[in-house]
Motif scaffolding. Structure first.
Motif, short mmCIF file in Angstrom:
data_model
loop_
_atom_site.label_atom_id
_atom_site.label_comp_id
_atom_site.label_asym_id
_atom_site.label_seq_id
_atom_site.Cartn_x
_atom_site.Cartn_y
_atom_site.Cartn_z
N GLN A 1 0.81 -1.21 0.00
CA GLN A 1 0.00 0.00 0.00
C GLN A 1 0.85 1.27 0.00
O GLN A 1 0.47 2.28 -0.57
CB GLN A 1 -0.93 0.00 1.22
N TYR A 2 2.00 1.22 0.65
CA TYR A 2 2.89 2.38 0.72
C TYR A 2 4.25 1.98 0.16
O TYR A 2 4.73 0.89 0.40
CB TYR A 2 3.09 2.84 2.17
N THR B 1 5.54 6.96 -1.96
CA THR B 1 4.54 7.69 -1.18
C THR B 1 5.15 8.95 -0.59
O THR B 1 4.54 10.03 -0.59
CB THR B 1 3.99 6.81 -0.04
N MET C 1 -5.90 6.09 1.49
CA MET C 1 -5.38 4.87 2.08
C MET C 1 -6.38 4.22 3.04
O MET C 1 -6.43 3.00 3.17
CB MET C 1 -4.07 5.16 2.80
N THR D 1 1.45 7.18 8.34
CA THR D 1 2.34 7.27 7.16
C THR D 1 1.94 8.44 6.26
O THR D 1 2.62 9.46 6.18
CB THR D 1 2.31 5.95 6.37
N THR D 2 0.80 8.32 5.58
CA THR D 2 0.39 9.36 4.63
C THR D 2 0.13 10.68 5.34
O THR D 2 0.41 11.75 4.79
CB THR D 2 -0.88 8.92 3.88
#
Length: 501
Positions: free
Chosen positions: A62-63, A67, A89, A288-289
């Motif tokens: 996903q990351y 990113t 996400m 994260t994001t």
């Protein structure tokens, strides 16, 4: 991502990461006789990934390092409306939970290897299966291209141009191909653990360093932006909000059926392991994001007035200044950016592994030589993957557009598989002819809009417009066409899942 501070130290760290990945690949495949003899052994790690490996390989799916490199510049250019990246996400996790547990039960029972094994099982149609294979390979090809471009830019930037873009791509492709050839999914998952840990820690330290550069007060940053570039703090316009919602649908539905993500569902040791991994993944978007978004916002104050090309270098610019704070930040930044490169390579290897599995199991195994041995199929996948990589290299020498534009491009067609893939899990009446025509017409419409320059219509992405028509054809056609029991291939699977570890 040009780093003036790294130079020789950057080359040393990158070399260390490359060696570690090769060692992981070697030991992952050592003594594993089944790994190279069976599809599930090579492509699914024997369906035996435990919680730690599954969580980090899902995280890496996903990351990626991209990113950080790609999303921070988007936050810089867009402002606070780029908060949407967190919801991108988050919605993917929600969609996973919609279908992953049910699909896992069926896949475990039927020994699926690729996503289109499910499509073939559900619809028993060569036309639907072939079209699904094409659209998924298109998505994987675009995603792999994105990673090849990112590898070259990241390595070249981290070494201050000492290692040229083209050489960087070639070297790390060799590393990737070598450890993946030796260890398959098992090697990919274990390298994901290493890279995921470095990314998590590195993002936090990077943010701390960025806050230090602006005096430690994020409120000062927002006040500065509100005064100097108020459009970046303003309430989004209706057009922006529509585009945001469209992007949520495009990314949320498209990314959830990434072939390499679906294969990680198949690879789980148990349903309990799968659910535990997804429950932890639900915390990752803000960690994260969300932090990457804040980094991009801080950059608006630190480096005002950058154009699009300049903003693409914002992470490198900030890393240079953070590295100058003290020796601790210097070495953390070098290791972090080495981790970014390694994470991009790791994402590329996941995509390549899935691409190879579809070439071997779906194209070669289903339509060219159905009677081939699993060992033969694995070898065809390995060689076919290498050929595909070098074909994409020809494109990667002159990358088409920014990384974000490449990112959007791959979803337009991939998302058209979603109705067949997920609706087929829950609606027994869904009929194969309706699925085929819905998928085909949706893909053609999305492709025409994208390649004629109409990426959005009134803020709505061409892929979403195509998907809407796709859904309409699937549902209306299935309701209108009489369905025989023979075409209802899907079984009465349980709605509660109790597969034990």
């Amino acid at each position: 991502m040009n780093l003036t501070f790294a130079g020789l130290d950057g080359i040393i760290i990158l070399s260390a990461f490359a060696i570690i990945m090769l060692v992981i690949g070697y030991f992952s495949g050592r003594g594993e006789k089944d790994l190279h003899q069976s599809l599930s052994g090579y492509y699914l790690a024997g369906r035996n990934l435990g919680f730690i490996a599954l969580f980090f390989t899902l995280y890496a799916t996903q990351y990626s390092g991209n990113t950080i490199v790609g999303y921070a510049p988007s936050a810089y250019r867009t402002g606070f409306s780029w908060l949407q990246s967190i919801s991108f996400m988050t919605i993917i996790i929600g969609v996973y939970l919609l279908f992953a547990p049910r699909l896992y039960v069926i896949a475990k029972r039927k020994n699926f290897v690729t996503p289109t094994d499910w499509i073939q099982h559900r619809f028993n149609s060569k036309a639907v299966t072939l079209l699904s294979i094409f659209l998924m390979l298109w998505g994987l090809g675009n995603y792999l291209l994105e990673q090849l471009v990112a590898i070259g830019q990241a390595v070249s930037g981290m070494t201050g141009g000492t290692i040229p873009y083209q050489i960087a791509v070639l070297v790390f492709i060799f590393v990737m191909l070598a450890y993946e050839w030796m260890g398959g999914m098992k090697a990919v998952a274990f390298t994901d653990v290493m890279q995921g840990l470095i990314l998590m820690v590195g993002i936090i330290v990077f943010l701390i360093g960025g806050l230090y550069l602006v005096g430690g007060n994020f409120g000062d940053v927002t006040r500065y932006i509100n005064e100097m570039e108020p459009v970046k703090t303003a309430v989004p316009s209706t057009d922006v909000s529509i585009n945001w919602f469209s992007m949520l649908l495009l990314v949320g539905l498209g990314a959830s059926i990434y072939p390499h993500a679906v294969q990680r569902i198949y690879s789980a040791q148990s349903e309990k392991t799968l659910k535990k991994s997804f429950s932890r993944m639900a915390w990752m978007p803000p960690i994260t994001t969300g932090l990457v978004f804040v980094i991009g916002i801080i950059g608006i104050m630190l480096y005002p007035g950058l154009d699009t090309r300049g903003s693409e270098q914002i992470v490198g610019l900030m890393a240079n200044d953070i590295a100058a704070i003290n020796p601790f930040f210097y070495w953390v930044m070098i290791i972090f950016f080495g981790g970014i490169v390694a994470a991009i390579v790791s994402t590329a290897d996941s995509v390549l592994l899935s691409f190879s599995s579809m070439l071997s199991n779906d194209v070669y195994g289903k339509f060219i030589r159905p009677g081939a041995s699993e060992h033969k199929k694995v070898m065809v996948g390995k060689v076919g993957g290498i050929i595909a990589v070098f074909l994409l290299l020809w494109i990667a020498w002159n990358p088409p557009g920014t990384l974000y534009e490449i990112f959007v491009l791959k979803f337009e067609l991939l998302v058209q598989v979603f109705p067949a893939f997920v609706l087929g899990l829950y609606w027994k009446r869904l009929e194969k002819r309706s699925v085929f025509w819905g998928m085909l017409i949706g893909a053609v419409l999305a492709g025409v809009l994208t390649f004629t320059g109409h990426k959005t219509v009134y803020g709505i992405h061409g892929g979403v417009i195509g998907l809407s028509l796709n859904f309409l054809i699937c549902v209306a056609g299935s309701l209108l066409i009489p369905v025989s029991k023979k075409s209802m291939v899907v079984e009465d699977e349980p709605l509660s899942f109790n597969v034990k570890a």
